[in-house]
Motif scaffolding. Structure first.
Motif, mmCIF file in Angstrom:
data_model
loop_
_atom_site.group_PDB
_atom_site.id
_atom_site.type_symbol
_atom_site.label_atom_id
_atom_site.label_comp_id
_atom_site.label_asym_id
_atom_site.label_seq_id
_atom_site.Cartn_x
_atom_site.Cartn_y
_atom_site.Cartn_z
ATOM 1 N N LEU A 11 12.570 -5.346 -7.435
ATOM 2 C CA LEU A 11 11.804 -6.140 -6.480
ATOM 3 C C LEU A 11 12.714 -7.190 -5.854
ATOM 4 O O LEU A 11 13.302 -8.021 -6.551
ATOM 5 C CB LEU A 11 10.619 -6.817 -7.172
ATOM 6 N N PHE A 12 12.838 -7.122 -4.522
ATOM 7 C CA PHE A 12 13.693 -8.042 -3.779
ATOM 8 C C PHE A 12 12.821 -8.993 -2.964
ATOM 9 O O PHE A 12 12.119 -8.565 -2.040
ATOM 10 C CB PHE A 12 14.627 -7.258 -2.852
ATOM 11 N N LEU A 20 0.832 -1.208 0.000
ATOM 12 C CA LEU A 20 0.000 0.000 0.000
ATOM 13 C C LEU A 20 0.865 1.257 0.000
ATOM 14 O O LEU A 20 0.605 2.211 -0.754
ATOM 15 C CB LEU A 20 -0.933 -0.006 1.219
ATOM 16 N N GLU A 21 1.903 1.263 0.819
ATOM 17 C CA GLU A 21 2.804 2.411 0.858
ATOM 18 C C GLU A 21 3.500 2.601 -0.485
ATOM 19 O O GLU A 21 3.659 3.723 -0.979
ATOM 20 C CB GLU A 21 3.840 2.232 1.963
ATOM 21 N N CYS A 22 3.909 1.493 -1.070
ATOM 22 C CA CYS A 22 4.583 1.541 -2.371
ATOM 23 C C CYS A 22 3.648 2.104 -3.440
ATOM 24 O O CYS A 22 4.058 2.907 -4.293
ATOM 25 C CB CYS A 22 5.050 0.140 -2.751
ATOM 26 N N LEU A 23 2.380 1.709 -3.366
ATOM 27 C CA LEU A 23 1.386 2.221 -4.310
ATOM 28 C C LEU A 23 1.167 3.715 -4.132
ATOM 29 O O LEU A 23 1.176 4.488 -5.096
ATOM 30 C CB LEU A 23 0.058 1.481 -4.107
ATOM 31 N N VAL A 40 0.783 -7.296 -5.088
ATOM 32 C CA VAL A 40 2.044 -7.062 -5.800
ATOM 33 C C VAL A 40 1.794 -6.749 -7.268
ATOM 34 O O VAL A 40 2.466 -5.909 -7.877
ATOM 35 C CB VAL A 40 2.979 -8.283 -5.661
ATOM 36 N N SER A 41 0.792 -7.375 -7.848
ATOM 37 C CA SER A 41 0.517 -7.200 -9.273
ATOM 38 C C SER A 41 0.076 -5.770 -9.622
ATOM 39 O O SER A 41 0.056 -5.395 -10.794
ATOM 40 C CB SER A 41 -0.553 -8.192 -9.732
ATOM 41 N N ARG A 42 -0.264 -4.986 -8.611
ATOM 42 C CA ARG A 42 -0.718 -3.606 -8.848
ATOM 43 C C ARG A 42 0.435 -2.607 -8.886
ATOM 44 O O ARG A 42 0.229 -1.441 -9.211
ATOM 45 C CB ARG A 42 -1.701 -3.198 -7.755
ATOM 46 N N LEU A 43 1.642 -3.058 -8.587
ATOM 47 C CA LEU A 43 2.782 -2.148 -8.470
ATOM 48 C C LEU A 43 3.403 -1.907 -9.843
ATOM 49 O O LEU A 43 4.558 -2.261 -10.108
ATOM 50 C CB LEU A 43 3.816 -2.733 -7.505
ATOM 51 N N VAL A 44 2.655 -1.254 -10.695
ATOM 52 C CA VAL A 44 3.054 -1.132 -12.097
ATOM 53 C C VAL A 44 4.216 -0.166 -12.309
ATOM 54 O O VAL A 44 4.795 -0.120 -13.396
ATOM 55 C CB VAL A 44 1.853 -0.700 -12.961
ATOM 56 N N THR A 45 4.574 0.623 -11.282
ATOM 57 C CA THR A 45 5.701 1.548 -11.430
ATOM 58 C C THR A 45 7.011 0.912 -10.965
ATOM 59 O O THR A 45 8.078 1.519 -11.113
ATOM 60 C CB THR A 45 5.475 2.835 -10.613
ATOM 61 N N GLN A 100 6.511 4.136 -5.591
ATOM 62 C CA GLN A 100 7.922 3.804 -5.462
ATOM 63 C C GLN A 100 8.374 2.902 -6.608
ATOM 64 O O GLN A 100 7.592 2.129 -7.167
ATOM 65 C CB GLN A 100 8.174 3.105 -4.121
ATOM 66 N N GLU A 101 9.659 2.986 -6.913
ATOM 67 C CA GLU A 101 10.228 2.158 -7.978
ATOM 68 C C GLU A 101 10.981 0.966 -7.438
ATOM 69 O O GLU A 101 11.437 0.122 -8.216
ATOM 70 C CB GLU A 101 11.159 3.008 -8.861
ATOM 71 N N SER A 102 11.109 0.852 -6.109
ATOM 72 C CA SER A 102 11.845 -0.250 -5.496
ATOM 73 C C SER A 102 11.084 -0.767 -4.281
ATOM 74 O O SER A 102 10.532 0.013 -3.505
ATOM 75 C CB SER A 102 13.240 0.211 -5.072
ATOM 76 N N LEU A 103 11.050 -2.106 -4.132
ATOM 77 C CA LEU A 103 10.363 -2.723 -2.993
ATOM 78 C C LEU A 103 11.199 -3.897 -2.500
ATOM 79 O O LEU A 103 11.528 -4.808 -3.267
ATOM 80 C CB LEU A 103 8.971 -3.206 -3.385
#
Length: 251
Positions: free
Chosen positions: A41-42, A8-11, A32-37, A15-18
């Protein structure tokens, strides 16, 4: 912060890194599939078992780390990650890499160390931009002739496998500078290696090499180091005077 909160925070921040490593994940949160930006990804050091298909929606992804999970296979359509430049799947019990990996045309580094691999997919020749390939500590017995298509490859580690010989096409690796063949089953140095104009370091330690023919030495004259230590060949012939780049004996 749990996985859902991180997503949620990444969305919200686009953010470009998670980094979701070391979190005991057995499956990926569907969000995770919603993080299109996302570009990095680690997911290393979790307990993922099923192929993480959720990542296939991350079309901008450039770096993906899946090291030290329990994956027995990668997503069949992993080739859809067209912008991927770095892929790490080290220490997963994969046995094989999917043929679709050849569709990752932007890939610069591929690391599949300690994955119980028995072979390399023939589609690997499509990775024309690959610069580093780490395949040590597997059960690979032979390389496909298609490996010669890796025209940008500079660094190759095949140590600790079960390879006995190399295909002639290996001499097409025109950019290769470093090759590690330690701890394999070589009884001789493959002659194809003498035709590689840019090869500087060749390590073939802990094999079964008993001799090195003079005509091969001439082909290796461009090398900085040819490491043959820990082989049955231990005595330096008198006419090898000055060939200090060839290392023999035991450490």
């Amino acid at each position: 912060m749990n996985g859902d909160d991180m997503i949620l925070e990444c969305l919200n921040k686009q953010q470009e890194s998670l980094n979701m490593s070391h979190r005991g994940l057995v499956v990926l949160p569907p969000g995770v599939s919603r993080l299109v930006t996302l570009k990095k990804l680690f997911l290393n050091n979790n307990r993922l078992i099923l192929p993480p298909d959720e990542i296939l929606d991350l079309e901008k992804l450039e770096e993906l780390i899946l090291d030290r999970n329990q994956l027995t296979m990668l997503p069949c359509n992993i080739g859809s990650l067209k912008h991927l430049t770095y892929l790490g799947v080290n220490h997963n019990p994969l046995s094989v890499l999917p043929e679709a990996i050849g569709e990752l045309r932007q890939l610069r580094e591929l690391w599949a160390v300690g994955c119980s691999l028995v072979s390399i997919p023939s589609s690997i020749n499509k990775l024309g931009r690959l610069e580093k390939l780490g395949l040590h500590n597997n059960n690979i017995t032979h390389l496909p002739s298609q490996i010669g298509g890796l025209s940008s490859l500079q660094w190759l580690n095949l140590a600790d496998n079960k390879v006995e010989d190399l295909p002639e096409d290996v001499n097409h690796l025109e950019s290769l500078v470093f090759m590690n063949l330690d701890k394999n089953c070589f009884a001789h140095i493959p002659s194809a290696l003498t035709d590689m104009a840019n090869l500087q370091i060749l390590s073939v330690r802990f094999n079964n090499i008993r001799s090195l023919e003079d005509y091969l030495i001439l082909g290796f004259s461009r090398l900085i180091k040819l490491d043959l230590r820990e082989n049955p060949l231990t005595d330096r012939p008198p006419h090898w005077k000055g060939l200090d780049f060839i290392l023999l004996g035991n450490v």
